[in-house]
Design a protein around this motif. Structure first.
Motif, mmCIF file in Angstrom:
data_model
loop_
_atom_site.group_PDB
_atom_site.id
_atom_site.type_symbol
_atom_site.label_atom_id
_atom_site.label_comp_id
_atom_site.label_asym_id
_atom_site.label_seq_id
_atom_site.Cartn_x
_atom_site.Cartn_y
_atom_site.Cartn_z
ATOM 1 N N TYR A 155 37.263 20.596 10.771
ATOM 2 C CA TYR A 155 37.749 21.157 9.518
ATOM 3 C C TYR A 155 37.243 22.584 9.421
ATOM 4 O O TYR A 155 36.086 22.864 9.721
ATOM 5 C CB TYR A 155 37.249 20.350 8.318
ATOM 6 N N LEU A 156 38.106 23.494 9.024
ATOM 7 C CA LEU A 156 37.721 24.878 8.788
ATOM 8 C C LEU A 156 37.696 25.076 7.277
ATOM 9 O O LEU A 156 38.631 24.670 6.574
ATOM 10 C CB LEU A 156 38.714 25.840 9.427
ATOM 11 N N ILE A 157 36.639 25.693 6.776
ATOM 12 C CA ILE A 157 36.460 25.876 5.339
ATOM 13 C C ILE A 157 36.269 27.359 5.050
ATOM 14 O O ILE A 157 35.546 28.053 5.759
ATOM 15 C CB ILE A 157 35.240 25.084 4.840
ATOM 16 N N GLY A 158 36.947 27.839 4.028
ATOM 17 C CA GLY A 158 36.812 29.229 3.616
ATOM 18 C C GLY A 158 36.798 29.339 2.109
ATOM 19 O O GLY A 158 36.936 28.347 1.393
ATOM 20 N N THR A 159 36.648 30.547 1.642
ATOM 21 C CA THR A 159 36.638 30.834 0.211
ATOM 22 C C THR A 159 37.728 31.843 -0.091
ATOM 23 O O THR A 159 37.839 32.870 0.594
ATOM 24 C CB THR A 159 35.268 31.420 -0.212
ATOM 25 N N MET A 160 38.517 31.557 -1.102
ATOM 26 C CA MET A 160 39.576 32.489 -1.508
ATOM 27 C C MET A 160 38.953 33.745 -2.104
ATOM 28 O O MET A 160 38.101 33.646 -2.980
ATOM 29 C CB MET A 160 40.509 31.847 -2.547
ATOM 30 N N GLU A 161 39.378 34.893 -1.601
ATOM 31 C CA GLU A 161 38.928 36.159 -2.164
ATOM 32 C C GLU A 161 39.960 36.729 -3.111
ATOM 33 O O GLU A 161 39.626 37.306 -4.114
ATOM 34 C CB GLU A 161 38.630 37.141 -1.040
ATOM 35 N N ALA A 162 41.216 36.581 -2.765
ATOM 36 C CA ALA A 162 42.307 37.065 -3.608
ATOM 37 C C ALA A 162 43.576 36.365 -3.176
ATOM 38 O O ALA A 162 43.675 35.889 -2.056
ATOM 39 C CB ALA A 162 42.476 38.570 -3.463
ATOM 40 N N THR A 163 44.534 36.303 -4.070
ATOM 41 C CA THR A 163 45.828 35.758 -3.705
ATOM 42 C C THR A 163 46.823 36.898 -3.662
ATOM 43 O O THR A 163 46.825 37.782 -4.506
ATOM 44 C CB THR A 163 46.296 34.696 -4.709
ATOM 45 N N ILE B 212 45.481 28.257 -7.361
ATOM 46 C CA ILE B 212 44.382 28.637 -6.476
ATOM 47 C C ILE B 212 43.868 30.001 -6.923
ATOM 48 O O ILE B 212 44.639 30.935 -7.107
ATOM 49 C CB ILE B 212 44.831 28.669 -5.003
ATOM 50 N N ARG B 213 42.567 30.093 -7.088
ATOM 51 C CA ARG B 213 41.947 31.300 -7.631
ATOM 52 C C ARG B 213 40.852 31.817 -6.712
ATOM 53 O O ARG B 213 40.269 31.053 -5.940
ATOM 54 C CB ARG B 213 41.316 30.986 -8.992
ATOM 55 N N PRO B 214 40.535 33.111 -6.813
ATOM 56 C CA PRO B 214 39.377 33.621 -6.066
ATOM 57 C C PRO B 214 38.138 32.784 -6.373
ATOM 58 O O PRO B 214 37.909 32.399 -7.518
ATOM 59 C CB PRO B 214 39.235 35.059 -6.585
ATOM 60 N N GLY B 215 37.387 32.482 -5.338
ATOM 61 C CA GLY B 215 36.209 31.636 -5.466
ATOM 62 C C GLY B 215 36.469 30.179 -5.127
ATOM 63 O O GLY B 215 35.540 29.442 -4.811
ATOM 64 N N ASP B 216 37.738 29.741 -5.222
ATOM 65 C CA ASP B 216 38.067 28.379 -4.811
ATOM 66 C C ASP B 216 37.864 28.253 -3.307
ATOM 67 O O ASP B 216 37.995 29.229 -2.558
ATOM 68 C CB ASP B 216 39.529 28.039 -5.130
ATOM 69 N N ARG B 217 37.562 27.057 -2.873
ATOM 70 C CA ARG B 217 37.375 26.794 -1.451
ATOM 71 C C ARG B 217 38.678 26.250 -0.878
ATOM 72 O O ARG B 217 39.408 25.519 -1.560
ATOM 73 C CB ARG B 217 36.250 25.786 -1.243
ATOM 74 N N VAL B 218 38.987 26.628 0.356
ATOM 75 C CA VAL B 218 40.172 26.126 1.057
ATOM 76 C C VAL B 218 39.720 25.459 2.349
ATOM 77 O O VAL B 218 38.763 25.890 2.989
ATOM 78 C CB VAL B 218 41.212 27.229 1.328
ATOM 79 N N VAL B 219 40.433 24.396 2.702
ATOM 80 C CA VAL B 219 40.117 23.608 3.885
ATOM 81 C C VAL B 219 41.394 23.412 4.681
ATOM 82 O O VAL B 219 42.459 23.182 4.107
ATOM 83 C CB VAL B 219 39.571 22.213 3.480
ATOM 84 N N THR B 220 41.286 23.540 5.996
ATOM 85 C CA THR B 220 42.388 23.172 6.869
ATOM 86 C C THR B 220 41.805 22.393 8.037
ATOM 87 O O THR B 220 40.593 22.406 8.263
ATOM 88 C CB THR B 220 43.211 24.395 7.329
#
Length: 105
Positions: free
Chosen positions: A91-99, A75-83
């Motif tokens: 469904y909640l959707i976000g964008t990874m900023e950093a790990t 998983i990288r910054p810019g990837d989208r995450v869904v829960t």
């Protein structure tokens, strides 16, 4: 390159979805395994989990190692995450900023 989407479950039955939404963070379990920061290979992840969970079967270890390794290394910054929030049926959707790696106690 196409946007990568990842499903990150908010605990069994979605019990952590409010925490995910409130804090703007996603997370995975396996607290007993400690900090995954030094893990560089799938084999190292499997070994770490085998040490932390010595009574688990090989199939469980392989599956858990694959999930943890993806979370740690893929998983990288810019990837989208869904829960999924089963209470609201949304469904909640976000964008990874950093790990980051931390172990809140």
């Amino acid at each position: 390159m196409a946007t990568q989407f990842w499903m990150i479950r908010a605990g069994e039955g979605g019990y952590l979805v409010e925490d995910f939404e409130r804090t703007g963070h996603v997370a995975i379990g396996w607290r007993e395994a400690g900090d995954f920061t030094p893990i560089q290979t799938l084999g190292q992840m499997r070994e770490r989990l085998a040490q932390a969970y010595p009574d688990e079967k090989p199939g469980w270890l392989g599956n858990a190692a694959a999930m943890c390794f993806k979370f740690r290394k893929r998983i990288r910054p810019g990837d989208r995450v869904v829960t999924y929030d089963p209470q609201r049926r949304e469904y909640l959707i976000g964008t990874m900023e950093a790990t980051t790696s931390s172990s809140p106690d």
